[in-house]
Design a protein around this motif. Structure first.
Motif, PDB file in Angstrom:
ATOM      1  N   MET A  16      71.303   1.029 124.090  1.00  0.00           N
ATOM      2  CA  MET A  16      71.613   1.134 122.970  1.00  0.00           C
ATOM      3  C   MET A  16      73.149   1.705 122.847  1.00  0.00           C
ATOM      4  O   MET A  16      74.089   1.329 122.560  1.00  0.00           O
ATOM      5  CB  MET A  16      70.788   1.587 122.081  1.00  0.00           C
ATOM      6  N   GLN A  17      73.118   2.993 123.414  1.00  0.00           N
ATOM      7  CA  GLN A  17      74.602   3.844 123.407  1.00  0.00           C
ATOM      8  C   GLN A  17      75.672   3.223 124.402  1.00  0.00           C
ATOM      9  O   GLN A  17      76.861   3.076 124.107  1.00  0.00           O
ATOM     10  CB  GLN A  17      74.232   5.244 123.800  1.00  0.00           C
ATOM     11  N   GLY A  18      75.071   2.285 125.365  1.00  0.00           N
ATOM     12  CA  GLY A  18      76.024   1.693 126.126  1.00  0.00           C
ATOM     13  C   GLY A  18      76.715   0.641 125.464  1.00  0.00           C
ATOM     14  O   GLY A  18      77.933   0.488 125.408  1.00  0.00           O
ATOM     15  N   PHE A  19      75.712  -0.167 124.604  1.00  0.00           N
ATOM     16  CA  PHE A  19      76.443  -1.266 124.053  1.00  0.00           C
ATOM     17  C   PHE A  19      77.485  -0.659 122.756  1.00  0.00           C
ATOM     18  O   PHE A  19      78.411  -1.332 122.398  1.00  0.00           O
ATOM     19  CB  PHE A  19      75.312  -2.226 123.482  1.00  0.00           C
ATOM     20  N   ALA A  20      76.803   0.302 122.231  1.00  0.00           N
ATOM     21  CA  ALA A  20      77.490   1.101 121.022  1.00  0.00           C
ATOM     22  C   ALA A  20      79.034   1.417 121.743  1.00  0.00           C
ATOM     23  O   ALA A  20      80.052   1.537 120.928  1.00  0.00           O
ATOM     24  CB  ALA A  20      76.837   1.941 120.476  1.00  0.00           C
TER      25      ALA A  20
ATOM     26  N   SER B 106      73.353  -6.510 113.911  1.00  0.00           N
ATOM     27  CA  SER B 106      73.185  -6.491 115.553  1.00  0.00           C
ATOM     28  C   SER B 106      72.026  -7.749 115.970  1.00  0.00           C
ATOM     29  O   SER B 106      71.605  -8.195 115.325  1.00  0.00           O
ATOM     30  CB  SER B 106      72.596  -5.349 115.748  1.00  0.00           C
ATOM     31  N   VAL B 107      72.170  -8.022 117.158  1.00  0.00           N
ATOM     32  CA  VAL B 107      71.269  -9.014 117.774  1.00  0.00           C
ATOM     33  C   VAL B 107      70.016  -8.084 118.571  1.00  0.00           C
ATOM     34  O   VAL B 107      70.479  -7.275 119.242  1.00  0.00           O
ATOM     35  CB  VAL B 107      72.130  -9.640 118.867  1.00  0.00           C
ATOM     36  N   GLN B 108      68.858  -8.721 118.106  1.00  0.00           N
ATOM     37  CA  GLN B 108      67.839  -8.015 118.728  1.00  0.00           C
ATOM     38  C   GLN B 108      67.609  -8.511 119.890  1.00  0.00           C
ATOM     39  O   GLN B 108      67.052  -9.627 120.204  1.00  0.00           O
ATOM     40  CB  GLN B 108      66.687  -8.169 117.782  1.00  0.00           C
ATOM     41  N   VAL B 109      67.594  -7.780 121.165  1.00  0.00           N
ATOM     42  CA  VAL B 109      67.315  -8.137 122.345  1.00  0.00           C
ATOM     43  C   VAL B 109      65.903  -7.870 122.747  1.00  0.00           C
ATOM     44  O   VAL B 109      65.390  -9.005 123.112  1.00  0.00           O
ATOM     45  CB  VAL B 109      68.197  -7.544 123.547  1.00  0.00           C
ATOM     46  N   THR B 110      65.464  -6.796 122.699  1.00  0.00           N
ATOM     47  CA  THR B 110      64.002  -6.350 122.690  1.00  0.00           C
ATOM     48  C   THR B 110      63.700  -5.465 121.398  1.00  0.00           C
ATOM     49  O   THR B 110      64.436  -5.266 120.354  1.00  0.00           O
ATOM     50  CB  THR B 110      63.640  -5.411 124.027  1.00  0.00           C
ATOM     51  N   ASP B 111      62.233  -5.003 121.498  1.00  0.00           N
ATOM     52  CA  ASP B 111      61.664  -4.313 120.464  1.00  0.00           C
ATOM     53  C   ASP B 111      62.693  -3.050 120.123  1.00  0.00           C
ATOM     54  O   ASP B 111      62.903  -2.378 118.945  1.00  0.00           O
ATOM     55  CB  ASP B 111      60.490  -3.785 120.536  1.00  0.00           C
ATOM     56  N   THR B 112      63.279  -2.291 121.034  1.00  0.00           N
ATOM     57  CA  THR B 112      63.721  -1.189 121.184  1.00  0.00           C
ATOM     58  C   THR B 112      65.534  -1.392 121.193  1.00  0.00           C
ATOM     59  O   THR B 112      66.347  -0.013 121.029  1.00  0.00           O
ATOM     60  CB  THR B 112      63.419  -0.223 122.076  1.00  0.00           C
ATOM     61  N   ILE B 113      65.772  -2.368 121.486  1.00  0.00           N
ATOM     62  CA  ILE B 113      67.364  -2.519 122.024  1.00  0.00           C
ATOM     63  C   ILE B 113      67.968  -3.404 120.949  1.00  0.00           C
ATOM     64  O   ILE B 113      67.340  -4.695 121.066  1.00  0.00           O
ATOM     65  CB  ILE B 113      67.671  -2.979 123.509  1.00  0.00           C
ATOM     66  N   GLU B 114      69.158  -3.100 120.600  1.00  0.00           N
ATOM     67  CA  GLU B 114      69.859  -3.861 119.603  1.00  0.00           C
ATOM     68  C   GLU B 114      71.354  -3.851 120.126  1.00  0.00           C
ATOM     69  O   GLU B 114      71.856  -2.823 120.310  1.00  0.00           O
ATOM     70  CB  GLU B 114      69.781  -3.308 118.195  1.00  0.00           C
ATOM     71  N   ILE B 115      71.828  -5.033 120.013  1.00  0.00           N
ATOM     72  CA  ILE B 115      73.416  -4.878 120.407  1.00  0.00           C
ATOM     73  C   ILE B 115      74.305  -5.374 119.108  1.00  0.00           C
ATOM     74  O   ILE B 115      74.193  -6.367 118.548  1.00  0.00           O
ATOM     75  CB  ILE B 115      73.582  -6.212 121.441  1.00  0.00           C
ATOM     76  N   PRO B 116      75.061  -4.581 118.806  1.00  0.00           N
ATOM     77  CA  PRO B 116      76.041  -4.648 117.481  1.00  0.00           C
ATOM     78  C   PRO B 116      76.948  -5.778 117.807  1.00  0.00           C
ATOM     79  O   PRO B 116      77.613  -6.034 118.891  1.00  0.00           O
ATOM     80  CB  PRO B 116      76.621  -3.435 117.475  1.00  0.00           C
ATOM     81  N   SER B 224      83.983   3.954 132.304  1.00  0.00           N
ATOM     82  CA  SER B 224      83.102   5.275 132.782  1.00  0.00           C
ATOM     83  C   SER B 224      83.407   6.294 131.658  1.00  0.00           C
ATOM     84  O   SER B 224      82.418   6.913 131.433  1.00  0.00           O
ATOM     85  CB  SER B 224      83.493   5.704 134.195  1.00  0.00           C
ATOM     86  N   ILE B 225      84.680   6.395 131.378  1.00  0.00           N
ATOM     87  CA  ILE B 225      84.879   7.737 130.269  1.00  0.00           C
ATOM     88  C   ILE B 225      84.217   7.263 128.993  1.00  0.00           C
ATOM     89  O   ILE B 225      83.676   8.177 128.308  1.00  0.00           O
ATOM     90  CB  ILE B 225      86.330   7.876 130.136  1.00  0.00           C
ATOM     91  N   SER B 226      84.234   5.833 128.475  1.00  0.00           N
ATOM     92  CA  SER B 226      83.814   5.620 126.953  1.00  0.00           C
ATOM     93  C   SER B 226      82.211   5.596 127.093  1.00  0.00           C
ATOM     94  O   SER B 226      81.681   5.996 126.172  1.00  0.00           O
ATOM     95  CB  SER B 226      84.284   4.172 126.720  1.00  0.00           C
ATOM     96  N   GLN B 227      81.764   5.158 128.292  1.00  0.00           N
ATOM     97  CA  GLN B 227      80.215   4.900 128.302  1.00  0.00           C
ATOM     98  C   GLN B 227      79.591   6.505 128.426  1.00  0.00           C
ATOM     99  O   GLN B 227      78.518   6.659 127.731  1.00  0.00           O
ATOM    100  CB  GLN B 227      79.778   4.265 129.594  1.00  0.00           C
ATOM    101  N   THR B 228      80.210   7.514 129.283  1.00  0.00           N
ATOM    102  CA  THR B 228      79.750   8.623 129.243  1.00  0.00           C
ATOM    103  C   THR B 228      80.142   9.395 127.952  1.00  0.00           C
ATOM    104  O   THR B 228      78.884  10.012 127.427  1.00  0.00           O
ATOM    105  CB  THR B 228      80.685   9.691 130.274  1.00  0.00           C
ATOM    106  N   GLN B 229      80.921   9.142 127.350  1.00  0.00           N
ATOM    107  CA  GLN B 229      81.002   9.935 125.830  1.00  0.00           C
ATOM    108  C   GLN B 229      80.036   9.310 125.028  1.00  0.00           C
ATOM    109  O   GLN B 229      79.443  10.024 124.205  1.00  0.00           O
ATOM    110  CB  GLN B 229      82.596   9.761 125.682  1.00  0.00           C
ATOM    111  N   SER B 230      80.106   8.059 124.767  1.00  0.00           N
ATOM    112  CA  SER B 230      79.087   7.347 123.783  1.00  0.00           C
ATOM    113  C   SER B 230      77.637   7.743 124.160  1.00  0.00           C
ATOM    114  O   SER B 230      76.938   7.988 123.307  1.00  0.00           O
ATOM    115  CB  SER B 230      79.230   5.999 124.191  1.00  0.00           C
ATOM    116  N   THR B 231      77.216   7.922 125.471  1.00  0.00           N
ATOM    117  CA  THR B 231      75.932   8.255 125.950  1.00  0.00           C
ATOM    118  C   THR B 231      75.481   9.706 125.296  1.00  0.00           C
ATOM    119  O   THR B 231      74.574   9.953 124.740  1.00  0.00           O
ATOM    120  CB  THR B 231      75.536   7.954 127.441  1.00  0.00           C
TER     121      THR B 231
END
Lengths: 43, 267
Positions: A16-20, B106-116, B224-231
């Motif tokens: 989720m955070q990855g997509f965000a 967002s698009v519901q991919v699974t029960d716990t994962i949504e993609i904006p 890598s920088i954006s994903q690290t920061q976001s996570t």
């Protein structure tokens, strides 16, 4: 930090955070491409 | 060219403000076309920032080539002027852009994962622009001229390439791309006169971390920088996530100062 979550929860959180983070990645990439172009770093 | 453009963030913010103006114009006068306003806004952002960039190159930058410290100082002054101009025209308060309904949710991919959806859209636009820039620079005649001028200006001029025109268009292209980044930026935050300053240092970091001569390195480091920061923002505060991300980048640069990817060049 990660101890409160199960493996499945962690996987979902990272996904989720990855997509965000896609928008932030897009902004960073476009800014970096633009800066490289304006500073002439294509050689 | 030897230019360090400290006003790059302000070109991005011009794109963001153009998107804001488009949003309010379409809402007020063309509500039926509001769903497509973002495409128009991105085009206008590119043109406005690109035109301002070309004007800046003609008035200011072309007198300072081969003097990078002077361009740093001059563009820093330009960034202050632009920030005050935005403050005077749009006000000191931050403004937000209302998105069309199809970009919300967002698009519901699974029960716990949504993609904006807005993330997917911006990602798609970024991929198209990156491919377009790569094709333009590495597969087109203009790109050949750009690389020739950057590699050896004197010889490029000797074979008939208009180096001044190439410099102006290249600088304008870079600022135009920053304008599109500004459009994308409106999806992650409000736009204020000083918002561009938040991203200029990150931009330098991404270019240096990826390797100054490598396009693939720029993509990898931005990712890598954006994903690290976001996570990390999920588990820690925003400031702490930024601190840890920067510490990791500094550590890697100390071990590998040339960046993630390097191209062997003959000097």
């Amino acid at each position: 930090m990660f101890g409160d979550y199960s493996l499945g929860d962690l996987g979902a959180i990272f996904a989720m955070q990855g997509f965000a983070g896609l928008i932030l990645f897009s902004v960073y990439l476009l800014m970096a491409l633009g800066w490289r172009s304006s500073s002439g770093r294509w050689a | 060219m030897g230019v360090i453009n400290m006003a790059h963030g302000e070109f991005m913010i011009l794109g963001a403000y153009m998107t804001y103006l488009c949003s309010t114009f379409f809402q007020a006068h063309l509500p039926g076309l509001f769903p497509i306003f973002f495409f128009v806004a991105m085009g206008l952002a590119f043109l406005a920032s690109g035109a301002l960039g070309m004007a800046t190159e003609w008035l200011l930058i072309r007198h300072l080539y081969k003097r990078p410290l002077d361009t740093l100082l001059a563009t820093w002054g330009l960034s202050l002027i632009l920030q005050q101009a935005y403050r005077s025209i749009f006000g000191a308060r931050e403004v937000g852009v209302e998105l069309p309904s199809w970009l919300i949710g967002s698009v519901q991919v699974t029960d716990t994962i949504e993609i904006p959806i807005n993330g997917l859209f911006v990602m798609g636009v970024t991929v198209l622009i990156t491919l377009g820039v790569a094709l333009l620079i590495f597969r087109s005649r203009f790109g050949q001229q750009v690389r020739a001028v950057m590699a050896n200006r004197a010889m490029a001029g000797a074979v008939g390439i208009d180096t001044e025109k190439v410099d102006r268009l290249t600088f304008g292209l870079g600022c135009g791309i920053a304008g599109v980044a500004g459009s994308a930026f409106t999806m992650i935050g409000s736009t204020g006169p000083t918002s561009g300053q938040l991203y200029i240092v990150d931009t330098f970091l991404i270019v240096v971390f990826g390797g100054a001569a490598s396009l693939l390195g720029t993509i990898a480091s931005a990712f890598s920088i954006s994903q690290t920061q976001s996570t990390l923002e999920f588990f820690l505060s925003g400031s702490m996530a930024k601190v840890l991300t920067l510490l990791a980048v500094v550590g890697i640069l100390m071990l590998r100062p040339q960046g993630l990817f390097t191209l062997k060049v003959r000097r």
